[in-house]
Design a protein around this motif. Structure first.
Motif, PDB file in Angstrom:
ATOM      1  N   VAL A 116      45.127  -7.935 -10.274  1.00  0.00           N
ATOM      2  CA  VAL A 116      44.782  -6.499 -10.227  1.00  0.00           C
ATOM      3  C   VAL A 116      44.927  -5.848 -11.611  1.00  0.00           C
ATOM      4  N   GLN A 117      45.226  -6.653 -12.638  1.00  0.00           N
ATOM      5  CA  GLN A 117      45.479  -6.059 -13.955  1.00  0.00           C
ATOM      6  C   GLN A 117      44.273  -5.312 -14.522  1.00  0.00           C
ATOM      7  N   GLY A 118      43.072  -5.751 -14.159  1.00  0.00           N
ATOM      8  CA  GLY A 118      41.877  -5.121 -14.718  1.00  0.00           C
ATOM      9  C   GLY A 118      41.212  -4.122 -13.782  1.00  0.00           C
ATOM     10  N   PRO A 123      46.830   0.500  -8.032  1.00  0.00           N
ATOM     11  CA  PRO A 123      48.153   0.687  -8.654  1.00  0.00           C
ATOM     12  C   PRO A 123      48.743  -0.664  -9.067  1.00  0.00           C
ATOM     13  N   ILE A 124      49.398  -0.688 -10.230  1.00  0.00           N
ATOM     14  CA  ILE A 124      49.943  -1.946 -10.743  1.00  0.00           C
ATOM     15  C   ILE A 124      51.214  -2.349  -9.992  1.00  0.00           C
ATOM     16  N   PHE A 125      51.930  -1.384  -9.476  1.00  0.00           N
ATOM     17  CA  PHE A 125      53.145  -1.717  -8.717  1.00  0.00           C
ATOM     18  C   PHE A 125      52.832  -1.819  -7.222  1.00  0.00           C
ATOM     19  N   GLY A 126      53.328  -2.891  -6.610  1.00  0.00           N
ATOM     20  CA  GLY A 126      53.210  -3.031  -5.152  1.00  0.00           C
ATOM     21  C   GLY A 126      51.903  -3.605  -4.650  1.00  0.00           C
ATOM     22  N   HIS A 127      51.031  -4.049  -5.531  1.00  0.00           N
ATOM     23  CA  HIS A 127      49.717  -4.528  -5.078  1.00  0.00           C
ATOM     24  C   HIS A 127      49.367  -5.930  -5.556  1.00  0.00           C
ATOM     25  N   LYS A 128      50.327  -6.619  -6.173  1.00  0.00           N
ATOM     26  CA  LYS A 128      49.988  -7.940  -6.687  1.00  0.00           C
ATOM     27  C   LYS A 128      49.916  -8.965  -5.550  1.00  0.00           C
ATOM     28  N   ASN A 233      51.510   6.030  -8.906  1.00  0.00           N
ATOM     29  CA  ASN A 233      50.652   4.943  -8.408  1.00  0.00           C
ATOM     30  C   ASN A 233      49.458   4.674  -9.325  1.00  0.00           C
ATOM     31  N   ARG A 234      49.745   4.540 -10.608  1.00  0.00           N
ATOM     32  CA  ARG A 234      48.686   4.311 -11.591  1.00  0.00           C
ATOM     33  C   ARG A 234      48.413   2.817 -11.770  1.00  0.00           C
ATOM     34  N   SER A 235      47.219   2.525 -12.277  1.00  0.00           N
ATOM     35  CA  SER A 235      46.833   1.130 -12.527  1.00  0.00           C
ATOM     36  C   SER A 235      47.421   0.654 -13.855  1.00  0.00           C
TER      37      SER A 235
END
Length: 301
Positions: A116-118, A123-128, A233-235
């Motif tokens: 999800v990095q790109g 959101p970068i936290f909680g979505h990997k 909740n930002r990327s």
């Protein structure tokens, strides 16, 4: 002050501070020539490969040699979980051939399946993505095979880059990857900033994995920005724009004990400053000079 060995440790800087490959509007005005000239001016001799770099090794080599620079590593996006192995191998061989022509000894792997990095809106936290046992097996076996090819056929070390938003992000995932791969074929690209960003202790990580580390990314974080990224909740890419990352010495990471571990272990290879920011807010040359000064003060390099 630590004293790292100038004959063993070389210093590089990534072009991502000048032009961002994931968000081309960041630094779109900065040319390849300006980027590598300013790297050399700031006192660095190594660089990784950016999107604006000439694709022809002869052209790139000439431009770098004029400035006393060389390519020390290049990011490689692997898709071992979602593509046939033969496709990943073909892409990997293409890049290994290029790196071999450039005289580089390192290829920096990052498994990008489900990353999800790109993704600008995730959101970068909680979505990997979290791998299951069979996916772990696929990843580790694939890395071993490609690491063996890289080493035996091209004389290049496969280093794995743990990274925010990818399948290998945390301390536990990094540990499992190291345990599941052959040290003769797979080593670690240790990134201070990515461990700190996800809440791991970079010092504990360098101590734990020092025997496997073949390439180092020196990156700092601004904890108040990372906190905002989490709260809002930002990327990952939002975080970059907001200034989550910065050069070593400008954030919250204590580099002294990290340098001490590298020194005591007799680390050999590159330490590369990689601090992606908005060049309009953080002048790349100014920050490169500041980073170079910080490293000189702390390590004697």
């Amino acid at each position: 002050m630590q004293m790292l060995d100038k004959n063993k440790v070389r210093l590089g800087i990534a072009p991502i501070a000048w032009t961002n490959d994931d968000m081309p509007d960041l630094g779109s005005e900065n040319t390849f020539e300006q980027c590598v000239s300013e790297m050399a001016l700031a006192g660095f001799t190594g660089s990784e490969v950016g999107n604006k770099y000439p694709k022809d090794p002869a052209v790139l080599k000439k431009a770098l040699e004029l400035r006393g620079m060389q390519i020390c590593n290049q990011w490689f996006s692997s898709f071992l979980l979602t593509q046939p192995f033969s496709e990943v191998e073909r892409a990997c061989r293409d890049q290994l051939s290029f790196l071999q022509a450039m005289g580089s000894k390192i290829i920096g792997f990052s498994e990008q399946s489900y990353s999800v990095q790109g993704q600008l809106s995730t959101p970068i936290f909680g979505h990997k993505y979290v791998m299951n046992d069979s996916e772990w097996k696929t990843l580790c076996e694939g890395l071993n095979r490609l690491g063996k090819i890289a080493k035996e056929e091209y004389g290049i070390s496969l280093t794995y880059h743990h990274h925010m938003g990818t399948v290998v992000q945390t301390a536990a995932e990094t540990q499992r990857l190291m345990e599941g791969t052959d040290p003769a074929c797979v080593s670690l690209l240790f990134d201070t900033g990515h461990f700190a960003y996800c809440g791991e202790d970079p010092l504990a990580m360098v101590k734990q994995h020092i025997a496997r580390i073949r390439h180092v990314h020196l990156k700092d974080i601004r904890p108040e920005v990372v906190e905002r990224v989490k709260k809002e909740n930002r990327s990952f890419l939002d975080g970059v724009r907001m200034g989550a990352f910065t050069i070593p010495g400008d954030g919250c990471i204590d580099f002294d004990p990290i340098f001490a571990v590298l020194e005591q272990a007799g680390y050999e290879g590159y330490m590369l400053v990689e601090a992606e920011q908005d060049p309009a807010k953080a002048n790349p040359l100014e920050y490169a000079i500041r980073a170079r000064k910080f490293i000189a003060e702390k390590t004697g390099l």
